[in-house]
Design a protein around this motif. Structure first.
Motif, PDB file in Angstrom:
ATOM      1  N   TRP A  27      30.744  49.475  -4.307  1.00  0.00           N
ATOM      2  CA  TRP A  27      30.913  50.055  -5.643  1.00  0.00           C
ATOM      3  C   TRP A  27      30.007  49.346  -6.649  1.00  0.00           C
ATOM      4  O   TRP A  27      29.323  49.991  -7.444  1.00  0.00           O
ATOM      5  CB  TRP A  27      32.389  49.946  -6.035  1.00  0.00           C
ATOM      6  N   GLU A  28      29.991  48.013  -6.590  1.00  0.00           N
ATOM      7  CA  GLU A  28      29.134  47.248  -7.501  1.00  0.00           C
ATOM      8  C   GLU A  28      27.657  47.536  -7.252  1.00  0.00           C
ATOM      9  O   GLU A  28      26.880  47.715  -8.188  1.00  0.00           O
ATOM     10  CB  GLU A  28      29.400  45.747  -7.362  1.00  0.00           C
ATOM     11  N   ALA A  29      27.266  47.581  -5.982  1.00  0.00           N
ATOM     12  CA  ALA A  29      25.868  47.817  -5.630  1.00  0.00           C
ATOM     13  C   ALA A  29      25.387  49.191  -6.092  1.00  0.00           C
ATOM     14  O   ALA A  29      24.200  49.375  -6.381  1.00  0.00           O
ATOM     15  CB  ALA A  29      25.672  47.677  -4.121  1.00  0.00           C
ATOM     16  N   GLN A  30      26.313  50.130  -6.198  1.00  0.00           N
ATOM     17  CA  GLN A  30      25.951  51.487  -6.628  1.00  0.00           C
ATOM     18  C   GLN A  30      26.080  51.666  -8.138  1.00  0.00           C
ATOM     19  O   GLN A  30      25.973  52.786  -8.642  1.00  0.00           O
ATOM     20  CB  GLN A  30      26.806  52.520  -5.889  1.00  0.00           C
ATOM     21  N   GLY A  31      26.312  50.586  -8.858  1.00  0.00           N
ATOM     22  CA  GLY A  31      26.350  50.673 -10.314  1.00  0.00           C
ATOM     23  C   GLY A  31      27.677  51.083 -10.901  1.00  0.00           C
ATOM     24  O   GLY A  31      27.730  51.676 -11.981  1.00  0.00           O
ATOM     25  N   HIS A  32      28.767  50.820 -10.212  1.00  0.00           N
ATOM     26  CA  HIS A  32      30.134  51.095 -10.687  1.00  0.00           C
ATOM     27  C   HIS A  32      30.409  52.578 -10.946  1.00  0.00           C
ATOM     28  O   HIS A  32      30.992  52.941 -11.975  1.00  0.00           O
ATOM     29  CB  HIS A  32      30.449  50.294 -11.958  1.00  0.00           C
ATOM     30  N   PRO A  33      30.025  53.466 -10.032  1.00  0.00           N
ATOM     31  CA  PRO A  33      30.291  54.896 -10.268  1.00  0.00           C
ATOM     32  C   PRO A  33      31.780  55.204 -10.183  1.00  0.00           C
ATOM     33  O   PRO A  33      32.520  54.550  -9.451  1.00  0.00           O
ATOM     34  CB  PRO A  33      29.540  55.581  -9.119  1.00  0.00           C
ATOM     35  N   HIS A  40      33.686  54.925  -0.754  1.00  0.00           N
ATOM     36  CA  HIS A  40      33.377  53.502  -0.610  1.00  0.00           C
ATOM     37  C   HIS A  40      34.309  52.856   0.409  1.00  0.00           C
ATOM     38  O   HIS A  40      33.877  52.031   1.217  1.00  0.00           O
ATOM     39  CB  HIS A  40      33.486  52.784  -1.953  1.00  0.00           C
TER      40      HIS A  40
END
Length: 80
Positions: A27-33, A40
Motif C-alpha cells: 500500500w505504501e509503495a503504491q502511494g497510499h491508494p 493488497h
C-alpha cells in the motif's frame, strides 16, 4: 484459566502478521491508494506463500546425491 494456544493457531497468527505487514508495505509503495486493501492483502498472501514454499527444507531422511548436495554431508549408510 490460562490456555496455551496450539501450534497451528500460533503459526496462523504469525502468518497473518506477516501478510498484514507486507500488505501495508505494498500500500505504501503504491502511494497510499484507497479502495485496494483486498488486492493488497491477496498480493501479500501470494508473496508470503511463495516465499514459504521456496524455503522448505529437504526431508531429513533423504540420502544420496541430492541430500549430499543440499547438506554437504556424506551418507553414513553403507552401500548395497
Amino acid at each position: 484459566m490460562f490456555q496455551i494456544p496450539n501450534q497451528e493457531a500460533i503459526m496462523t497468527e504469525e502468518n497473518e502478521a506477516r501478510v498484514r505487514q507486507r500488505a501495508h508495505a505494498i500500500w505504501e509503495a503504491q502511494g497510499h491508494p484507497e479502495g485496494l486493501a483486498t488486492e493488497h492483502w491477496r498480493q501479500a498472501e501470494a508473496e508470503i506463500a511463495q516465499a514459504q514454499a521456496a524455503v522448505q527444507l529437504p526431508n531429513p531422511l533423504a540420502s544420496g546425491a541430492a541430500a549430499q548436495a543440499l547438506t554437504g554431508k556424506r551418507s553414513t549408510k553403507a552401500p548395497g
